[in-house]
Design an enzyme around this catalytic site. Sequence first.
Site, PDB file in Angstrom:
ATOM      1  N   GLU A  90       0.833  -1.210   0.000  1.00  0.00           N
ATOM      2  CA  GLU A  90       0.000   0.000   0.000  1.00  0.00           C
ATOM      3  C   GLU A  90       0.865   1.257   0.000  1.00  0.00           C
ATOM      4  OE1 GLU A  90      -3.142   0.297  -0.370  1.00  0.00           O
ATOM      5  OE2 GLU A  90      -3.986  -1.670   0.092  1.00  0.00           O
ATOM      6  N   ASP A 101      -4.398  -8.982  -8.428  1.00  0.00           N
ATOM      7  CA  ASP A 101      -4.690  -8.122  -9.583  1.00  0.00           C
ATOM      8  C   ASP A 101      -3.474  -7.370 -10.134  1.00  0.00           C
ATOM      9  OD1 ASP A 101      -4.671  -6.704  -7.182  1.00  0.00           O
ATOM     10  OD2 ASP A 101      -6.668  -5.842  -7.424  1.00  0.00           O
ATOM     11  N   GLU A 150     -18.922  -4.632  -3.617  1.00  0.00           N
ATOM     12  CA  GLU A 150     -17.596  -5.222  -3.478  1.00  0.00           C
ATOM     13  C   GLU A 150     -17.556  -6.658  -3.990  1.00  0.00           C
ATOM     14  OE1 GLU A 150     -15.085  -3.580  -2.787  1.00  0.00           O
ATOM     15  OE2 GLU A 150     -13.512  -4.893  -2.033  1.00  0.00           O
ATOM     16  N   GLU A 190     -11.985   1.184 -10.293  1.00  0.00           N
ATOM     17  CA  GLU A 190     -11.658   0.238 -11.373  1.00  0.00           C
ATOM     18  C   GLU A 190     -12.632   0.272 -12.555  1.00  0.00           C
ATOM     19  OE1 GLU A 190     -11.375  -0.465  -8.153  1.00  0.00           O
ATOM     20  OE2 GLU A 190      -9.219  -0.840  -7.983  1.00  0.00           O
TER      21      GLU A 190
END
Length: 569
Positions: A132, A272, A365, A386
Site C-alpha cells: 500500500e 490483480d 464489493e 476500477e
Amino acid sequence: MVPPRDYSTCLLLFLLLLSSFSHSQSHSATKKIRMREKVRNMFHHAYDNYMTHAFPHDELKPLTKTFTDSLSELGNLKLERLPQDYHGSALSLIESLSSLVIMGNNTEFEKGVLWLSENLTFDVDARINLFECNIRVLGGLVSAHLLASDSSKKLFQGSYKNQLLGLAEDLGKRFLPAFNTPTGLPYAWINLKYGVMENETTETSTSGCGSLILEMGALSKMTGDPRYESAALRALRKLWSMQSSLKLFGTTLDVSTGQWIEYSSGIGAGVDSFYEYLLKAHILFGKEDFWRMFHSAYVAVQKHFRHGPWYHEADMRTGRATYWQLTSLQAFWPGLQVLIGDVSAANSSHREFFNVWERFGVLPERYLLDHQMLHPTEKYYPLRPEFAESTFYLYQATKDPWYIEVGELIVNSLNLYTRVEGGFASIKDVTTMQLEDHQHSFFLAETCKYLYLLFDDSFMLENNYVFTTEGHPLPVLSTWHEKLPETYIPTNWTTLKRQPENRVSPMSLQVCPAMTLNSGQHIESACHIPDVRISDHRCLTDEDCGVDATTCRRRSCSMAGYCGLWLFI
Ligand SMILES: *[C@@H]1O[C@H](CO)[C@@H](O)[C@H](O)[C@H]1NC(C)=O
Ligand SMILES: *[C@@H]1O[C@H](CO)[C@@H](O)[C@H](O)[C@H]1NC(C)=O
Ligand SMILES: *[C@@H]1O[C@H](CO)[C@@H](O)[C@H](O)[C@H]1NC(C)=O
Ligand SMILES: *[C@@H]1O[C@H](CO)[C@@H](O)[C@H](O)[C@H]1NC(C)=O
Ligand SMILES: *[C@@H]1O[C@H](CO)[C@@H](O)[C@H](O)[C@H]1NC(C)=O
C-alpha cells in the site's frame, strides 16, 4: 534528474482520423466539456474538504469532517499493532498531486510539493503495509517528481529542485529491510523507523510481492541506485518460480519458506496488480522478459479463470473453479486487456460490470455469480476506481460514445449517492446506500482522475504514460529502455520526431486482436496471433501481419513485435 522529452516509443498511426467531424461528434464534444467540469468540481470538493478538515493527516472522514491517520491501517484488517505516536503523512495530498497536474492546477500542485518538501518525514514509528505504501506514497512521489521535472509542464518556472525525489529515495531505503528474507520475497509489513518488527507475520500476498517493480524500478532509474529495482525484481522472479504447472499463482504465501498458503486465486484482490505490473513493466522498461511473463500468465488466466465474460477463481494446482464471484476490483481487467489490444474481450466483461452497476447504482464489493446475489457482508462500495478506469481505457481504444454515457452514469451515481457537504463518503451497503465516514485517498488519485481523463485526454497527448495501479502516471522514456530489443523499433523514428501528430500512447498497442471464425461467429482471442507467417508468432514488419479478418484492414507490427490493428489515442 530531468527526463528528456521523449518520442522514442511513438508509433505510426495508420488508422483512423478517417471519420469527419460530424454533428453528433460536436454534440458529444460539448457533453465532454460539461462532464469534465463536473469531474473537476468533484475532485475539488473532495480535495478542498480534505485540505480543510484533515490535512496533514492521511484521509478525510467526510461525515464528521475530521481525519484518520490511516496509512498504518491500510491492509490491516484486524487493526493490529497500530502506532501510538503517528500523526499522518499527508497521504491524500501525495495522492492528489498527479491529479492536480492532469486537471491543470499547477499552483496547487506547487504549493503541495513545497509543503511536502519542508514538512514530510518518514522517520516515524509506524508499521505500514509495504504494498500500500509503495503504490500510494512512493508511486505518488515518483510520479509527481517526474511531472515536476518535465520542462514542458512549466512547473516551478523550470526551477524545481528535486525535493520529491529526495523524499522518495528516503522512503525507498526504508523499504529495503523488508526484502531481507531467505527467499527475497518481502515482508508485507515494515516499520518505517525500525524496519521489520519482531515476530512479524511472514504471510503476504501475490500482489504484495509482484507489484513493486514500477515504482521501485523508476526510483532506481532516477537515482542511479540499483538496489530498489534489484530487490523488486528478485522478489518478482522468485514469485514467478512458484507458479504451478498450469502457470497459475495462488493468493497468499509465506516469505520465509516460499510456500503457498492460499492456492485459490483469480484476477481480483491479492493478485490483480501482479498481472498488471508484468505488462506495464514491459511497457515502461522495455524488457522482453516482462512481456514473456505477462503473455504466459495472461493466457493461463484466460484459459482457467474465464467463463464467458466473467472471471471466477480457481485452484492453481488443478484449475478447478473455487469461487464464482464478481468483485469490484476485477473491473480493472478490461482496462488491462485494452492495453494489449484484446478490446473485444474487454468490452464484453465491461458490459457485465456495467449491468451490475446499473442494477445497484454502484458496484458492490462482491457479487455471487452462482447465486446471482450480493455477498452477505461485502456489500460496500468504497468509491473504487476500477470500473471508471476500464471505461476510460475502452473509450480511448474505441472512441465509442457509449463509454462517455457510462462515464456520465458513474459521475451521476457518485454525486447522487456519495457526495456530502464534507466530501465524498464511501457506501457501506449498496442495498440501502447507507454511508460510511471515509473518503479513501484513491478517490483523489484514481476515481476522479480516470473520470476526468475519460472526458479530457489532452494530458495523454503530450507524452506516453503508463499509469501505476494507483493511477499515478509515469512517462515512458527511451532512456529507461536500456535493453530495447530491435523489434521495438517500428520504423526509423528520427522521422517520427518531426511529426508530433503521430505520437500515440503505449496503450494503443493492439497485440491480441479478437478473431473471427469462418462462420462469422466471434470468439475472443487468447492472445495469440495465428496468421503471422513467422514461426514464433512474432513479427518484424507490417508485411508479416496480413489483413485483419474482422475489419479487412491491414494489420501492423507493434512495438512489442506483435500484429494488430493499432488503436488511436
Ligand atoms: C486549484 O486548487 C485550489 C484548491 O482547491 C482552488 O482554490 C483553485 O481554484 C484551483 N485552481 C484552478 C485553476 O483550478
Ligand atoms: C510546513 O508546515 C508548517 C506548519 O504547518 C507551515 O507553517 C509551513 O508553511 C509548511 N511549509 C511549507 C513550505 O508549506
Ligand atoms: C514473540 O513471540 C514469542 C513466542 O510466541 C513471545 O514469547 C514473545 O514475547 C514475542 N515477542 C514480541 C515482541 O511480541
Ligand atoms: C461491445 O459490446 C456491445 C454489446 O455486446 C456491442 O454492441 C459493441 O459493438 C461492442 N463494442 C466493441 C468496441 O466491441
Ligand atoms: C534512421 O535513419 C538514419 C539516417 O538514415 C540512420 O543513420 C539510423 O541508423 C536509422 N535508425 C534506425 C533505428 O533505423
